[in-house]
Design an enzyme around this catalytic site. Structure first.
Site, PDB file in Angstrom:
ATOM      1  N   LYS A 140      42.889  44.347  38.422  1.00 15.86           N
ATOM      2  CA  LYS A 140      44.183  43.661  38.424  1.00 15.86           C
ATOM      3  C   LYS A 140      44.634  43.527  36.990  1.00 15.86           C
ATOM      4  CE  LYS A 140      44.230  42.856  42.898  1.00 15.86           C
ATOM      5  NZ  LYS A 140      45.251  43.005  43.907  1.00 15.86           N
ATOM      6  N   LYS A 145      37.686  50.014  43.286  1.00 11.71           N
ATOM      7  CA  LYS A 145      38.684  50.431  44.281  1.00 11.71           C
ATOM      8  C   LYS A 145      40.060  50.473  43.636  1.00 11.71           C
ATOM      9  CE  LYS A 145      40.898  47.922  47.905  1.00 11.71           C
ATOM     10  NZ  LYS A 145      42.158  48.395  47.407  1.00 11.71           N
ATOM     11  N   ASP A 164      44.082  50.088  43.819  1.00 13.79           N
ATOM     12  CA  ASP A 164      44.923  49.241  44.662  1.00 13.79           C
ATOM     13  C   ASP A 164      45.860  50.107  45.495  1.00 13.79           C
ATOM     14  OD1 ASP A 164      45.608  46.796  45.751  1.00 13.79           O
ATOM     15  OD2 ASP A 164      45.497  45.814  43.803  1.00 13.79           O
ATOM     16  N   GLU A 165      46.467  49.486  46.509  1.00 10.15           N
ATOM     17  CA  GLU A 165      47.229  50.276  47.490  1.00 10.15           C
ATOM     18  C   GLU A 165      48.435  50.994  46.881  1.00 10.15           C
ATOM     19  OE1 GLU A 165      46.955  46.992  47.526  1.00 10.15           O
ATOM     20  OE2 GLU A 165      49.004  46.222  47.289  1.00 10.15           O
ATOM     21  N   HIS A 221      42.916  51.387  53.585  1.00  3.32           N
ATOM     22  CA  HIS A 221      43.690  50.193  53.243  1.00  3.32           C
ATOM     23  C   HIS A 221      44.800  50.095  54.291  1.00  3.32           C
ATOM     24  CE1 HIS A 221      46.072  47.247  51.155  1.00  3.32           C
ATOM     25  NE2 HIS A 221      45.125  47.122  50.231  1.00  3.32           N
ATOM     26  N   LYS A 264      43.891  34.985  51.042  1.00  5.54           N
ATOM     27  CA  LYS A 264      45.288  34.665  50.730  1.00  5.54           C
ATOM     28  C   LYS A 264      46.275  35.172  51.778  1.00  5.54           C
ATOM     29  CE  LYS A 264      46.149  38.892  48.021  1.00  5.54           C
ATOM     30  NZ  LYS A 264      46.280  39.536  46.721  1.00  5.54           N
TER      31      LYS A 264
END
Ligand SMILES: O=C(COP(=O)(O)O)[C@H](O)[C@H](O)COP(=O)(O)O
Ligand SMILES: [Mg+2]
Length: 418
Positions: free
Chosen positions: A154, A180, A182-183, A272, A313
């Site tokens: 991130k 991984k 991210d999408e 994902h 979340k």
């Protein structure tokens, strides 16, 4: 001789499904003035071989592929049985165009949700299913009996390749098995695909050597189908064991094509589910996450995100129930490793494992990189929280002599972020 096809033909409350019927459960809310029976027969009709008008067809020229609405429950649930011959073997697009197609917009119902499917062997056999499933933990990684641990750098987009590779190194050294993407990180100029993948996989090899534990990378190959296959080949050529794909936005036919190519390259597929909530978030309309997970298993993904049992979340459907289905017997179809992700951090690991067991992957982004002492400490804290839980030691007690976990608990406690 002609035969008539009209709505009444699609309702039979005495019908007993055959072993090779595909049975679907829907929740429906009939439109004003429409009984449950009338709405149910219209659902069965439109999703198989009927239409709004009564038809007269030459019997010799017709294979009767009509579905049967055979159960109407008290809770707005109906069950519909579809003959297996209605479906083209191995085409998820064709199956979904029947059971989750026009009916999602028909005026006979104010809303309709496909809740669950019972897949007959004839339909399942048309699909490859996963190559590895839960066995990735020991076959492709060294996770053994503990959850597989993964992290997504991130901020999710915008990091340079240098920063990305540094985060990967720190996270692997700290104790996660998998990096991984991210999408929405694919091939953008700030962090181009080929450079990111070749450098990260070279780093994974170094860290495997250094730590004595297999480190690997869930590379997001999401793209137009042919480009996606090219990217998967690139991963394979550079020694990677996994690809990641945004299964909902790419579409199931693309996933099926990817699965076929991954067989030859021995690549496991991480699914994902970005955009799944457009189908499953409303409890009265759409397609449930349970069915999306079923579809993903048939199409052959090895991992899929299924939520955090409410500890993260994002809004979740029944995570334990979906996970149980992914691991349940389904003829010869391999199981799937469920991935818990979205707002997780070391302070909720005990509750997460309590709810979902150890046969899962735990993926934490912010919950690792947001650690006050940085990514490596964050990864150590997550690993320590898993060790504590596996040894049945309360997190706070384990933290007494594990500084990284202590700092994470001080920062986040056991909070569920929003
Ligand atoms: O980037 C993350 C998590 O990041 P972080 O760990 O920082 O929250 C994933 O895309 C979400 O988990 C997807 O949600 P789901 O797993 O529910 O599909
Ligand atoms: Mg993400």
């Amino acid at each position: 001789m002609t035969t008539g096809i009209e709505y009444d033909d699609f309702l039979d409350l005495e019908y007993e499904p055959r072993d090779d019927d595909l049975v679907c459960e829907f929740t429906i809310d009939p439109a004003d003035g429409m009984t449950m029976e009338a709405a149910a027969s219209r659902v069965a009709s439109e999703s198989s071989n009927g239409t709004w008008a009564a038809l007269a067809v030459d019997e010799d020229e017709l294979t009767d592929l009509g579905a049967t609405a055979y159960m109407i429950g008290n809770d707005d649930r109906i069950s519909v049985a579809y003959p297996a011959a209605l479906f083209e073997a191995g085409s998820m697009a064709q199956i979904l165009s029947c059971i989750a197609g026009n009916i999602m917009g028909m005026k006979a119902v104010d809303s309709i949700r496909l809740e669950d499917c019972y897949w007959p062997e004839t339909v399942v056999d048309g699909f490859p299913g996963p190559q590895f499933g839960t066995s990735v933990a020991s076959e492709k990684l060294d996770a053994g009996d503990r959850p597989v641990l993964a992290t997504v750098p991130k901020p999710k987009v915008g990091l340079s390749t240098d920063a990305h590779v540094q985060i990967a190194e720190d996270a692997w050294r700290g104790g996660v098995d998998l990096l991984k993407d991210d999408e929405n990180l694919t091939d953008q100029p700030f962090n181009p695909f080929e450079e990111r993948v070749s450098r990260s996989l070279a780093k994974a090899e170094e860290l495997t050597e250094e730590t004595g534990e297999k480190k690997d990378y869930l590379v997001n190959v999401t793209a137009e189908t042919e480009e996606m296959i090219r990217r998967a080949e690139f991963v394979h050529e550079h020694g990677g064991g996994f690809v990641m794909v945004d299964v909902v936005t790419c579409g199931w036919s693309a996933v099926q094509t990817l699965r076929e190519h991954c067989e030859d390259m021995d690549l496991a597929i991480h699914a994902h589910r970005a955009m799944h909530a457009a189908f499953d978030r409303m409890d009265h309309h759409g397609v449930s996450m349970r069915v999306i997970a079923q579809v993903a298993r048939l199409c052959g993904v090895d991992h899929i995100h299924t939520g955090t049992a409410g500890l993260g979340k994002l809004a979740n459907e029944d995570t334990p129930g979906i996970n149980a289905w992914l691991k349940s017997d389904l003829y010869d179809c391999t199981d799937v490793l469920p991935v818990a992700s979205g707002g997780l951090h070391p302070g909720v690991t005990d509750a997460l494992i309590d709810a979902l067991g150890t046969d899962i992957a735990i993926q934490a982004g912010g919950g690792i990189h947001g650690h006050p002492d940085g990514t490596e400490a964050g990864a150590r804290a997550l690993r320590q929280s898993v060790e504590a839980t596996m040894q049945d030691v309360p997190l706070a007690e384990y933290a007494e002599d594990h500084a990284e976990l202590a700092t994470a608990l001080e920062k986040w406690g056991a909070e569920t972020p929003r």
